[in-house]
Design an enzyme around this catalytic site. Structure first.
Site, short mmCIF file in Angstrom:
data_model
loop_
_atom_site.label_atom_id
_atom_site.label_comp_id
_atom_site.label_asym_id
_atom_site.label_seq_id
_atom_site.Cartn_x
_atom_site.Cartn_y
_atom_site.Cartn_z
N HIS A 87 -14.65 0.81 48.60
CA HIS A 87 -14.61 1.95 49.53
C HIS A 87 -13.26 1.99 50.25
O HIS A 87 -12.62 3.04 50.34
CB HIS A 87 -15.77 1.85 50.52
N ASP A 116 11.70 23.69 43.30
CA ASP A 116 10.69 22.72 42.86
C ASP A 116 11.07 21.38 43.47
O ASP A 116 11.99 21.30 44.28
CB ASP A 116 10.64 22.64 41.32
N TRP A 152 -10.46 -5.16 51.12
CA TRP A 152 -9.30 -4.41 50.61
C TRP A 152 -8.00 -5.16 50.88
O TRP A 152 -6.98 -4.90 50.25
CB TRP A 152 -9.25 -3.00 51.21
N SER A 179 3.56 4.60 41.34
CA SER A 179 3.38 6.03 41.55
C SER A 179 3.90 6.45 42.93
O SER A 179 4.61 7.44 43.07
CB SER A 179 1.89 6.38 41.40
N SER A 180 3.55 5.65 43.95
CA SER A 180 3.97 5.98 45.32
C SER A 180 5.48 5.92 45.47
O SER A 180 6.09 6.77 46.12
CB SER A 180 3.36 5.00 46.32
N HIS A 263 0.82 -2.75 57.98
CA HIS A 263 0.89 -1.93 59.19
C HIS A 263 1.69 -0.64 59.00
O HIS A 263 1.22 0.43 59.36
CB HIS A 263 1.29 -2.68 60.44
N GLU A 265 1.81 0.86 56.37
CA GLU A 265 0.88 1.66 55.56
C GLU A 265 -0.02 2.52 56.45
O GLU A 265 -0.32 3.67 56.14
CB GLU A 265 0.04 0.73 54.67
N TYR A 267 0.80 3.89 59.13
CA TYR A 267 1.58 5.07 59.54
C TYR A 267 1.88 5.98 58.36
O TYR A 267 2.04 7.19 58.54
CB TYR A 267 2.83 4.63 60.30
N SER A 278 1.12 19.44 63.63
CA SER A 278 2.26 20.09 64.30
C SER A 278 2.60 21.44 63.69
O SER A 278 3.33 22.23 64.28
CB SER A 278 3.50 19.18 64.24
N HIS A 312 -0.27 -8.34 64.83
CA HIS A 312 -1.50 -8.05 65.60
C HIS A 312 -2.74 -8.04 64.71
O HIS A 312 -3.85 -8.05 65.22
CB HIS A 312 -1.36 -6.76 66.43
N HIS A 313 -2.54 -8.04 63.38
CA HIS A 313 -3.69 -8.15 62.48
C HIS A 313 -4.10 -9.61 62.30
O HIS A 313 -5.07 -9.89 61.62
CB HIS A 313 -3.35 -7.55 61.12
N THR A 338 3.57 7.81 70.47
CA THR A 338 2.33 8.50 70.12
C THR A 338 1.87 9.37 71.28
O THR A 338 1.41 10.50 71.08
CB THR A 338 1.23 7.47 69.75
N LYS A 341 3.70 12.57 71.37
CA LYS A 341 3.17 13.55 70.41
C LYS A 341 1.94 14.26 70.97
O LYS A 341 1.85 15.49 70.93
CB LYS A 341 2.82 12.86 69.10
N ARG A 460 -18.21 -7.41 60.93
CA ARG A 460 -18.07 -6.42 59.86
C ARG A 460 -18.32 -7.10 58.51
O ARG A 460 -18.42 -8.32 58.44
CB ARG A 460 -16.68 -5.78 59.90
#
Lengths: 535, 32
Positions: A87, A116, A152, A179-180, A263, A265, A267, A278, A312-313, A338, A341, A460
């Site tokens: 998931h 293009d 994950w 790909s990315s 991390h 990722e 963002y 926006s 922090h993870h 943030t 924004k 979890r």
């Protein structure tokens, strides 16, 4: 933004109409396999994301069905772990990222006046790698031992011990990474080199800016993920001991490398959402975006800060107090850009001529609910609090507010906003509103109680739990079922809109600004063959 | 090859070089 003429092929090359055979889309399935057209590829990305959303969503439904009451009812623990792992991987790499790439493919050339993407054939290749990777991920469920079940985040030593599906998942990650990276190279090159004359950087729509910064993040961190999983691969198959403590390796090192990717990722998953919001809020407030330049700088600040907060993870993994303090304060610092924004979005709405069509409803919900996810992130940034809450449902609540009511709601908003432009038909507003209200109410019933579960100590990634967690789990599951079912409405809205409906004008929304709204709806197959002139 | 195509290629190769370097640093750099 003023444009001198309607810059379609038809308008720019009189006597050579856009409907002329070789300018239109080729017919049949082969069109989609061989297409190099940014609009086609955008559509492919979006349908891929929708398909994966169905798969990942069904997995979530099974997870919530299992957690509906204590005890084991629906799946065995092994299967439960596979479902939570897949998931996560599917929703991140198969839904949110491809959906935003779909928006990028459709919108960036239209927004900057390019014909293009810079590398159309590489664009095709970037897309077609994804279904292969997705098939590997999902297909691994049917291999002996089942799919990956270690989360994950792919932490060793668990990931060094699993069966063949772990190798297949690593391969899938490699393919998605390639790909990315190709997609990011394409987007950066397009934005830097293919802008229409007069479209200088500080005139670009914010969606383009956020994607430019996101693409740089991708270039910076996807190779690091590739390095990490390559080391997992060699540890598993070629006798190395990068992460195997038994051979002198360091499993914690994997976590550092993984979160150095992980991390930013986060963002990568949210900055394009900021861009979509926006674009939408100024349209329905009928005012220019408040603080455009500060939005650009805030986005860049968030991206830069994202490289120095990975620890922090890992607060409970073990690190010196000085490092904990550094990562804690650096993380809190992200609240500043943030906050800029959120302030700017609210200030854009302030005294605007507001109307609340479906895209705006989702955008306003995004601002409110993403902020809840941001605040719980600040709570978790505090070391003493995180030590208590790590690996509890509080964390699950936090990142689902960020990724579902944040990233996913922005995707919903973007679909409602640009679908009339893409299809030439207005969306069914009534169904759209039903989808909005059902989703917004149910998503809070689904995720808000998880804060309480986490505060009460529910871990979890468990299929069974102690009795004191039963009530909130039942409420969350009910919310989850309604949220899942209400997405059928979205599918109905999209299919209805593609098949017909009220004709959409070029400028679909009264307050919409930008080059894409100067084109007819739907835009011709080839647009801006000659760059538009910006005044 | 037009000037634009050359520019596109330079941009892409630079970015691909950065990506490759980062991959090698995070993979092989660990050996050093």
């Amino acid at each position: 933004m003023n444009v001198s003429a309607n810059p379609t092929v038809e308008a720019l090359e009189p006597g050579h109409p856009a409907a002329h055979g070789h300018h239109g889309a080729p017919a049949g399935l082969w069109r989609w396999v061989t297409t190099t057209n940014h609009k086609d590829i955008g559509t492919l990305y979006l349908w891929f994301a929708a398909t994966m959303f169905l798969v990942g969503g069904l997995m979530a439904m099974v997870i919530r069905a299992e957690l509906f009451q204590p005890g084991l009812q629906v799946v065995q623990p092994e299967m439960f772990n596979q479902l939570t792992t897949l998931h996560g991987l599917i929703m991140i790499f198969g839904v949110i990222m491809p959906a935003f790439t779909g928006f990028a493919n459709w919108q960036i050339p239209l927004m900057i006046g390019a014909p293009d993407m810079a590398f159309p054939r590489m664009n095709n290749w970037s897309f077609w790698l994804l279904p292969v990777a997705g098939a590997f991920l999902i297909g691994s469920m049917f291999l002996p031992g089942g799919a990956v079940a270690g989360g994950w985040t792919m932490y060793p030593p668990l990931y060094l011990q699993g069966g063949i599906s772990y190798d297949l998942t690593i391969f899938a990650i490699h393919i998605m990474g390639a790909s990315s990276i190709m997609g990011a190279i394409n987007i950066i090159t397009t934005i830097l080199n293919l802008r229409a004359p007069g479209m200088n950087l500080m005139r670009m729509p914010l969606f383009v800016w956020t994607w430019l910064i996101t693409a740089f993040l991708l270039i910076a961190v996807m190779p690091v993920l590739a390095g990490a999983v390559t080391m997992l691969l060699t540890d598993r198959n070629f006798g190395t001991h990068f992460f195997s403590a038994a051979g002198g390796g360091d499993p914690v090192m994997f976590q550092h490398i993984f979160w150095f990717f992980g991390h930013p990722e986060v963002y990568i998953l949210i900055l394009p959402a900021f861009g979509i919001i926006s674009s939408i809020i100024p349209t329905f407030a009928r005012k220019p975006l408040f603080g455009y330049a500060s939005m650009v700088y805030a986005t860049a600040s968030i991206a830069i800060l994202s490289f120095i907060v990975w620890g922090h993870h890992m607060f409970t993994v073990g690190m010196p107090a000085a490092m904990q303090l550094f990562f804690m304060y650096a993380t809190m610092l992200i609240a500043v850009p943030t906050g800029v924004k959120v302030f700017n979005w609210v200030a854009t709405m302030w005294k605007g001529s507001l109307t609340f069509e479906t895209p705006m409803l989702f955008a306003v919900a995004f601002v409110c609910l993403f902020t809840i996810g941001g605040f719980s992130g600040l709570v978790l940034a505090m070391v003493p609090v995180d030590v208590q809450l790590q690996d509890t449902y509080y964390v699950v609540a936090h990142f689902h507010y960020v990724l579902v009511t944040g990233a996913l709601f922005a995707i919903f908003a973007g679909i409602y906003y640009w679908l009339p432009k893409w299809t030439g038909h207005m969306v069914d507003e009534t169904l759209g509103r039903w989808h909005f209200w059902l989703s917004t109410l149910s998503v809070n019933v689904l995720f808000f109680p998880m804060h309480f579960l986490g505060l009460a100590g529910m871990p979890r990634r468990i299929p069974d739990y102690a009795l004191q967690f039963a009530d909130f789990n039942r409420i969350a599951s009910l919310g989850g079922f309604v949220f899942g079912a209400s997405q059928i409405l979205l599918l109905v809205v999209i299919v209805k809109c593609i098949r017909g409906g009220a004709k959409a004008e070029a400028r679909v929304w009264e307050g919409a600004q930008g080059l894409e709204w100067t084109l007819p709806s739907p835009p011709p197959y080839h647009t801006f063959a000659t760059p538009p002139e910006l005044k | 090859m037009t000037e634009l195509e050359r520019r596109n290629q330079r941009t892409a190769l630079t970015l691909a070089g950065v990506a490759l370097a980062l991959f090698l640093i995070s993979f092989l750099g660990y050996l050093a």
